[in-house]
Write a protein that holds these residues in place. Structure first.
Motif, PDB file in Angstrom:
ATOM      1  N   SER A   1       0.843  -1.183   0.000  1.00  0.00           N
ATOM      2  CA  SER A   1       0.000   0.000   0.000  1.00  0.00           C
ATOM      3  C   SER A   1       0.884   1.241   0.000  1.00  0.00           C
ATOM      4  O   SER A   1       2.092   1.167   0.241  1.00  0.00           O
TER       5      SER A   1
ATOM      6  N   LYS B   1     -16.841   3.424   1.334  1.00  0.00           N
ATOM      7  CA  LYS B   1     -15.827   2.387   1.156  1.00  0.00           C
ATOM      8  C   LYS B   1     -15.132   2.140   2.485  1.00  0.00           C
ATOM      9  O   LYS B   1     -14.717   3.085   3.161  1.00  0.00           O
ATOM     10  N   ASP B   2     -14.992   0.869   2.868  1.00  0.00           N
ATOM     11  CA  ASP B   2     -14.337   0.510   4.121  1.00  0.00           C
ATOM     12  C   ASP B   2     -12.817   0.556   3.981  1.00  0.00           C
ATOM     13  O   ASP B   2     -12.267   0.474   2.873  1.00  0.00           O
ATOM     14  N   ASN B   3     -12.132   0.668   5.136  1.00  0.00           N
ATOM     15  CA  ASN B   3     -10.686   0.499   5.148  1.00  0.00           C
ATOM     16  C   ASN B   3     -10.327  -0.906   4.688  1.00  0.00           C
ATOM     17  O   ASN B   3     -10.962  -1.885   5.089  1.00  0.00           O
ATOM     18  N   THR B   4      -9.317  -1.006   3.843  1.00  0.00           N
ATOM     19  CA  THR B   4      -8.862  -2.295   3.348  1.00  0.00           C
ATOM     20  C   THR B   4      -7.344  -2.386   3.482  1.00  0.00           C
ATOM     21  O   THR B   4      -6.683  -1.447   3.936  1.00  0.00           O
ATOM     22  N   ARG B   5      -6.815  -3.495   3.045  1.00  0.00           N
ATOM     23  CA  ARG B   5      -5.371  -3.725   3.151  1.00  0.00           C
ATOM     24  C   ARG B   5      -4.575  -2.686   2.372  1.00  0.00           C
ATOM     25  O   ARG B   5      -3.483  -2.297   2.779  1.00  0.00           O
TER      26      ARG B   5
ATOM     27  N   GLY C   1     -10.376   3.910   3.839  1.00  0.00           N
ATOM     28  CA  GLY C   1     -11.793   4.062   3.565  1.00  0.00           C
ATOM     29  C   GLY C   1     -12.193   5.523   3.448  1.00  0.00           C
ATOM     30  O   GLY C   1     -11.473   6.437   3.878  1.00  0.00           O
TER      31      GLY C   1
ATOM     32  N   ASP D   1      -6.509  -1.212  -4.468  1.00  0.00           N
ATOM     33  CA  ASP D   1      -7.321  -2.387  -4.163  1.00  0.00           C
ATOM     34  C   ASP D   1      -7.584  -3.215  -5.422  1.00  0.00           C
ATOM     35  O   ASP D   1      -7.814  -2.658  -6.500  1.00  0.00           O
TER      36      ASP D   1
ATOM     37  N   ARG E   1     -17.638  -6.170  -2.354  1.00  0.00           N
ATOM     38  CA  ARG E   1     -16.884  -6.258  -1.110  1.00  0.00           C
ATOM     39  C   ARG E   1     -16.397  -4.885  -0.642  1.00  0.00           C
ATOM     40  O   ARG E   1     -15.788  -4.126  -1.383  1.00  0.00           O
ATOM     41  N   ASP E   2     -16.719  -4.564   0.621  1.00  0.00           N
ATOM     42  CA  ASP E   2     -16.239  -3.350   1.296  1.00  0.00           C
ATOM     43  C   ASP E   2     -16.771  -2.054   0.686  1.00  0.00           C
ATOM     44  O   ASP E   2     -16.241  -0.985   0.947  1.00  0.00           O
TER      45      ASP E   2
END
Length: 403
Positions: free
Chosen positions: A26, A131-135, A139, A354, A388-389
């Protein structure tokens, strides 16, 4: 240099809000790895006993340790902040979808304004996207307001041609870390609706959209180690422009069962989006220069449409719904190149966005009111399901006039 910086700068770290595996690439991870161990990951050597690194600007030099009386950072760094991406993949109020809904309403109103003639329509739109926090990405919550205005002409019972102008304003904030974005887009669309046989149709849309992007990225910088680090909020700003070319084909067949209409729907959507490279400003030493970006998306959709016509004293009310399964073919996880503004050697690094969901569902509910005078009022609601997310809720309101 202030006293606190003299003792604290060597221990600078960027603190990640959520734990990410070391192998993830990231933006936050890449920044953290470059600044760790006295910026050895940035320069390949770090600040040595011979003196400061001549390849660094003043603020970056301070973060990395700028004289021989200050020991280097020996621990690992971490980072937290909003990611700047070229484009959000999902938008439930895409202009092509508005056009397809308008041509459907034109078909619904065919008995009231059949034959040749002009149509004029206006649509106002609102979308809430989260949008959610992801790897790989921070978000955010985004609001979009905009509209479409267009004019079309019915050549005969089989051919409609039209032109539409679009505008959308997006604004939102990143989760927890602060900062956000503020974008504007302006587009023009050419479209046609063809009916090769009764009750069958094919809509074709081609368009161009110009986009203006404004970003504010923030990162939380902690000077010193726990339990008493000194937090510093770093803020950067940037703006740039982009272009988007679109093509959409959408078709189906309507079966009439009394006052009920039901039929299959299939579609193809293609988008080629570019964003110009840009440079952040802010004076913290953590500003970045981003490479040009490009994203290509090709999706297909398959679903079913259903409506029912209800005669009233004022006109015909037409409740309707569409459920579509969408599959993405071309869009993929992207690598984005960047450099530190104050790294005068211009070393280039990469971070990843992502990966997209390949499959999801769009659900649309709406109602039209067709008046005998040729005026049609309409309202539509769209929901994103199974991505997803991500979540999205969009509302459109509008009116169409036939002449």
């Amino acid at each position: 240099m202030s006293l606190w910086r003299l003792w604290a700068v060597p221990f600078v770290g960027l603190v990640l809000l959520m734990e990410v595996p070391a192998q993830a690439q990231s933006l936050n991870d890449v920044i953290a790895s470059r600044l760790a161990n006295n910026c050895q990951g940035l320069s390949g050597a770090g600040i040595g006993s011979s003196g400061p690194n001549p390849d660094y600007g003043p603020q970056l030099l301070s973060l990395c340790g700028d004289n021989t009386n200050i020991g280097g950072l020996t621990g690992a760094a971490s980072a937290s902040g909003g990611i700047i991406s070229a484009e959000n993949r999902i938008s439930s109020i895409a202009a092509e979808q508005r056009i397809h809904r308008r041509t459907q309403e034109r078909r619904d109103a065919a008995s009231a304004d059949r034959g040749r003639g002009f149509g004029l329509f206006f649509t106002g739109d609102y979308e809430r996207f989260e949008k959610d926090n992801t790897r790989f990405e921070t978000g955010f919550a985004r609001d979009t307001v905009g509209g479409t205005g267009g004019v079309d002409y019915v050549l005969n019972s089989a051919v409609l041609v039209g032109l539409a102008l679009t505008y959308a304003h997006e604004f939102g904030d990143y989760d927890a870390v602060g900062g956000g974005f503020d974008h504007d887009s302006y587009g023009v669309l050419l479209y046609t609706s063809l009916s090769p046989i009764p009750r069958a149709f094919v809509d074709l849309v081609v368009g161009y959209v110009r986009k203006d992007y404004n970003f504010e990225r923030r990162a939380l910088v902690n000077i010193g180690f726990a339990p008493d680090p000194l937090p510093v909020n770093v803020k950067t700003r940037a703006d740039t422009e982009g272009d988007e070319f679109r093509f959409s084909a959408y078709g189906g067949y309507d079966f009439a069962l009394g006052n009920v209409t039901v039929g299959p729907r299939v579609g193809v959507n293609y988008r080629d989006t570019t964003i110009d490279g840009f440079r952040e400003s802010g004076g913290s030493g953590l500003e970045l220069i981003y490479d040009n970006q490009n994203r290509v998306s090709l999706t297909t959709s398959a679903g079913v449409f259903a409506s029912i016509g209800i005669n009233t004293g004022l006109g015909v009310i037409v409740p309707q719904t569409t459920v579509e399964y969408v599959h993405e073919f071309l869009d993929d996880q992207r690598s984005v190149g960047f450099r530190f503004v104050q790294d005068l050697a211009g070393r280039r690094f990469l971070y990843q966005t992502d990966p997209p969901d390949r499959d999801y569902v769009n659900l649309a509910l709406g109602v039209s009111m067709i008046f005998p005078t040729g005026v049609t009022a309409f309202a539509n609601f769209r929901e994103l399901i199974g991505y997803r997310d991500h979540s999205s809720h969009a509302v459109s309101l509008g009116v169409r006039f036939a002449f």
